[in-house]
Design an enzyme around this catalytic site. Structure first.
Site, short mmCIF file in Angstrom:
data_model
loop_
_atom_site.label_atom_id
_atom_site.label_comp_id
_atom_site.label_asym_id
_atom_site.label_seq_id
_atom_site.Cartn_x
_atom_site.Cartn_y
_atom_site.Cartn_z
N ASN A 16 149.62 57.71 75.79
CA ASN A 16 148.65 58.62 75.18
C ASN A 16 148.38 58.14 73.75
OD1 ASN A 16 147.74 60.84 73.57
ND2 ASN A 16 148.21 62.20 75.27
N ASP A 18 146.19 59.58 71.56
CA ASP A 18 145.60 60.63 70.72
C ASP A 18 146.13 60.58 69.30
OD1 ASP A 18 144.49 61.52 73.04
OD2 ASP A 18 145.71 63.35 73.17
N HIS A 19 147.43 60.26 69.20
CA HIS A 19 148.09 60.36 67.88
C HIS A 19 147.57 59.31 66.91
CE1 HIS A 19 150.59 63.17 70.04
NE2 HIS A 19 150.65 62.26 70.99
N ARG A 27 141.82 60.89 57.66
CA ARG A 27 141.13 60.34 56.48
C ARG A 27 139.68 60.00 56.77
NH1 ARG A 27 144.44 56.30 52.72
NH2 ARG A 27 146.06 57.73 52.08
N HIS A 52 143.00 62.72 75.21
CA HIS A 52 142.60 64.13 75.36
C HIS A 52 141.39 64.36 74.46
CE1 HIS A 52 144.01 68.63 75.06
NE2 HIS A 52 142.75 68.52 75.46
N ARG A 54 139.42 66.88 72.99
CA ARG A 54 139.51 68.32 72.79
C ARG A 54 138.14 68.89 72.43
NH1 ARG A 54 145.01 70.33 71.85
NH2 ARG A 54 143.93 72.26 71.32
N ARG A 58 139.37 67.15 67.44
CA ARG A 58 140.23 66.93 66.27
C ARG A 58 140.85 65.54 66.24
NH1 ARG A 58 145.48 70.60 67.71
NH2 ARG A 58 143.94 72.26 67.84
N HIS A 59 140.94 64.87 67.38
CA HIS A 59 141.44 63.48 67.33
C HIS A 59 140.52 62.52 68.09
CE1 HIS A 59 143.42 65.01 70.90
NE2 HIS A 59 144.42 65.58 70.24
N GLU A 79 142.31 63.73 79.60
CA GLU A 79 142.76 65.13 79.61
C GLU A 79 141.65 65.97 79.00
OE1 GLU A 79 146.23 65.35 77.20
OE2 GLU A 79 147.39 64.08 78.52
N THR A 109 149.49 71.35 69.70
CA THR A 109 149.38 70.46 70.84
C THR A 109 149.30 71.35 72.08
OG1 THR A 109 150.49 68.67 72.05
CG2 THR A 109 151.91 70.25 70.96
N THR A 110 149.09 70.74 73.25
CA THR A 110 148.96 71.56 74.47
C THR A 110 150.28 72.30 74.68
OG1 THR A 110 147.69 69.70 75.29
CG2 THR A 110 148.19 71.44 76.86
N GLU A 160 150.57 67.19 86.99
CA GLU A 160 151.40 66.67 85.90
C GLU A 160 152.28 67.81 85.43
OE1 GLU A 160 149.58 64.37 82.77
OE2 GLU A 160 151.24 64.83 81.40
N HIS A 200 154.95 65.33 78.20
CA HIS A 200 154.96 66.19 77.01
C HIS A 200 156.37 66.23 76.41
CE1 HIS A 200 153.58 68.97 74.04
NE2 HIS A 200 152.37 68.85 74.53
N GLY A 201 156.45 65.68 75.21
CA GLY A 201 157.71 65.72 74.46
C GLY A 201 158.73 64.67 74.88
N1 PXP Z 1 150.56 65.02 78.98
C1 PXP Z 1 149.74 65.98 78.52
C2 PXP Z 1 148.94 66.78 79.51
C3 PXP Z 1 149.58 66.22 77.14
O1 PXP Z 1 148.75 67.19 76.72
C4 PXP Z 1 150.31 65.42 76.23
C5 PXP Z 1 150.14 65.65 74.76
O2 PXP Z 1 148.89 65.23 74.33
C6 PXP Z 1 151.15 64.42 76.75
C7 PXP Z 1 151.28 64.27 78.11
C8 PXP Z 1 151.95 63.53 75.85
O3 PXP Z 1 152.85 64.28 75.10
P1 PXP Z 1 153.62 63.60 73.89
O4 PXP Z 1 152.60 63.19 72.90
O5 PXP Z 1 154.52 64.68 73.40
O6 PXP Z 1 154.36 62.42 74.45
#
Ligand code: PXP
Length: 244
Positions: A16, A18-19, A27, A52, A54, A58-59, A79, A109-110, A160, A200-201
């Protein structure tokens, strides 16, 4: 036999990005670029790129989706919320898969899974639209067997499973209980013939017990993978030394 030996194949890794976009947007610069990050992730062996888009943008931006659709060599998993606007964007961009997630503007976050059981008709319609466009339809759900059954009823291709509560649990017994919920949901989905993903996480410390669940074919990981500080600093130091 070690638990991990029960698997024939390791799970696929969806990265992912997104980060990376979050850093860029903080910025409003053109870097770091999630498109470049996706390429590097693929070079390093990622099996899928997950983004994702959104509603508040935002990202990830639509520009990222469009470029990634043309450049991702593996699979692109989008996503998104199950809204008309997003379905239209997906229909036009044609990612390989779409994962429907709940979205609340104020969340960091989700935070939870999709309530498929409570909104079967709406979600069934979106799943059908995606499948008609040859997009694999995935639903991000909490590790609950009722949600798995509902996902089956709306004919989702993939579930998922949200691993957030397992990852957040601090006490050993809580973590064990949360992991057991993920195991039960994964087994229930596999029994119904639904492909199982999770995410997630997940990080370097907590991922292995999830990998040991042989029903899980794919993991989506983002936040924990943003480790590159040591190399980045080394490269900057080398550049400064060259220019002195
Ligand atoms: N899966 C889904 C559906 C998510 O929303 C996210 C967070 O964007 C992730 C996986 C990845 O989670 P993490 O960034 O905590 O690894």
């Amino acid at each position: 036999m070690h638990a991990l030996d029960s698997r024939i194949m390791p799970p696929m890794l969806g990265v992912n990005v997104d980060h990376v976009a979050t850093l860029r947007q903080s910025r409003r610069t053109s870097y770091p670029d999630p498109v470049q990050a996706a390429m590097l992730a693929e070079l390093a062996g990622a099996d899928q790129i997950t983004i994702h888009l959104r509603e508040d943008r935002r990202h990830i931006q639509e520009r990222d989706l469009q470029i990634l659709r043309r450049t991702v060599q593996t699979r692109l998993n989008l996503e998104m919320a199950a809204t008309q606007e997003m379905v239209k964007i997906a229909y036009e961009a044609k990612p390989d898969s779409c994962t429907l997630v709940p979205e609340r503007r104020e969340e960091l976050t989700t935070e939870g899974g999709l309530d498929v059981a409570g909104n079967r008709d709406g979600i069934r319609k979106v799943v059908k639209t995606l499948k008609d466009a040859d997009i694999v339809a995935s639903l991000f759900i909490d590790p609950e067997v009722d949600q798995v059954r509902a996902a089956h009823r709306v004919e989702a291709d993939v579930v998922e499973i949200h691993t957030g509560r397992y990852c957040d649990a601090r006490l050993v017994q809580d973590r064990g209980r949360e992991l057991a919920r993920v195991v039960d949901a994964a087994k229930a989905a596999a029994k119904l013939g639904i492909k199982v993903a999770a995410g997630h996480g997940l990080n370097y410390q907590n991922v292995l017990p999830v990998v040991a669940i042989s029903e899980i074919e794919e993991l989506n990981i983002g936040h924990a993978i943003m480790v590159g500080m040591e190399r980045a600093v080394r490269e900057m130091k080398a550049l400064l030394a060259r220019g002195k």
